[in-house]
Design an enzyme around this catalytic site. Sequence first.
Site: not given
Lengths: 133, 369
Positions: A63-66
């Site tokens: 999922g998210s890259t943050v």
Amino acid sequence: MGTRFNGKKLSGGFGRGPLLISVEPISFFGGVDPKSGLIIDRWHSLHNKSLKGVVLAVPRGKGSTVGSYVIYALSKNNVAPAALVLRERDIVIAAGCILGKIPSIELEVSKWAQLSNHSCATVNGYEGYIEVD
Amino acid sequence: MAIDTRVLEEILSLAFTEDEKRDFIPVSSVHISGVNYYNIGDPGLEFLRSLEESGLKFVVKTTINPGCSDLVDVEWQGCDPSLVHKQKEIVEIFESMGAKISLSCTPYLDVNKPKPGDHLAWAESSAVLYANSVIGAWTNKESGISALASGILGKTAYVGVHRKECRIPQYTIVYEGGISDEVEAGALGFAVGRVVNDKIFILKCPELYKLSHVRQFLAALGTSGSAPMAYINHISSKELHDTIRPSEEISISHDEVIKVVEELSSDKEPEAFIIGCPHLSYEELSRLIEYPLSRIRLPVYSFTSRSTASEIVFTRRHENLKVIKDSCVLWCGLKYLKHKTVATNSVKAAYYLKNVFGLEVKLMSLNWV
């Protein structure tokens, strides 16, 4: 003296705690609450478990890259895992571990699979190994 | 925390395995995630302050993801001023380091358009998938922090999909069910992401050809999995025709797609409709503002880049439609409105609105509003 599994170092440091094994990947952003350290993804098999102080074994992120920022925030909020043990290299998780000063290593599949027989572990992120009790 | 280029080199080097040669490759552009205050919080803001204090600057073209507030039209949103202040500070730090203040998750539409074969260091998962799969550019799915490091150092690790031999698909995914709307396109992406995890694949799906559906598919794929690219029939560049055909074939049924919709969707009555995850393109926003008003029975909050919004001529006034610039759907105004249930046509938005904002979310195509 426990059993030692040699892996590859990702981020330095020593961490010791109960082993928490996630059989599935985790999206740290949206999947973990950075304030409490709880897994909040209701579709994850470890939903509501706390990451604080555990040696978290997880195949990789998703999922998210943050997610890196969430791992960093877990550390700043004193609810971070004591160490992470990845089955596959994951830059989102590893970059967060470097900033958050959380030891992390990568362990090959056959060794990673043996972790489930143990309840407590020490990770040496400088030398890249995990010792299980 | 003092940040120097040595720490940034260490972060980029995480991509290498110990026995791999430590080769780097210059990048022609960088796109950074981790701009929204709700994503990074106070610890992230402190980290960015220390980066700025270190005097580090971007040396290649660098664009940034959206924040949590419209920074042009601030007042009407009703957001907590201290939160807007922090969001502005994040953006000002990026600006002082030399980034273009794009505040968009769709840089490929206008402000940062790569060419096929360009090497990039991009970090927004939906944009990474679009750049590799639709444009034929070459970028790994970077972390928000490794993309920052690449912007400052002008390079990335020469591993993963920067190498031709690592762009080979491992599976063929066959989907012969219909795609009736953008929600099903997203649900298909979510289902595929769970199956393929981080592996590249060929998608055989004759029904997935509209670009707006492809963008929903890719955004949801990037939410449930970590694959950096997909070969999509009709859409992907000529690279598709030259690639090796994988021997393993996996079928996904229409029932599995419907199951994703049911799993992610609440049956409660929505109080507002959220559209624009990923950010609306010029064509999508143009269509939305021409939408028959009588059919819009809910307040509609639409999200796009300031660049796209500036190109649109608003021919009539829609009381129910708000166009929000600079912000992701994780928007400060939604906190202020205190809705309990919202509708969206984006599977990615449904996942994050539920998990990060704690909202009940109903998945609905715009056709049904």
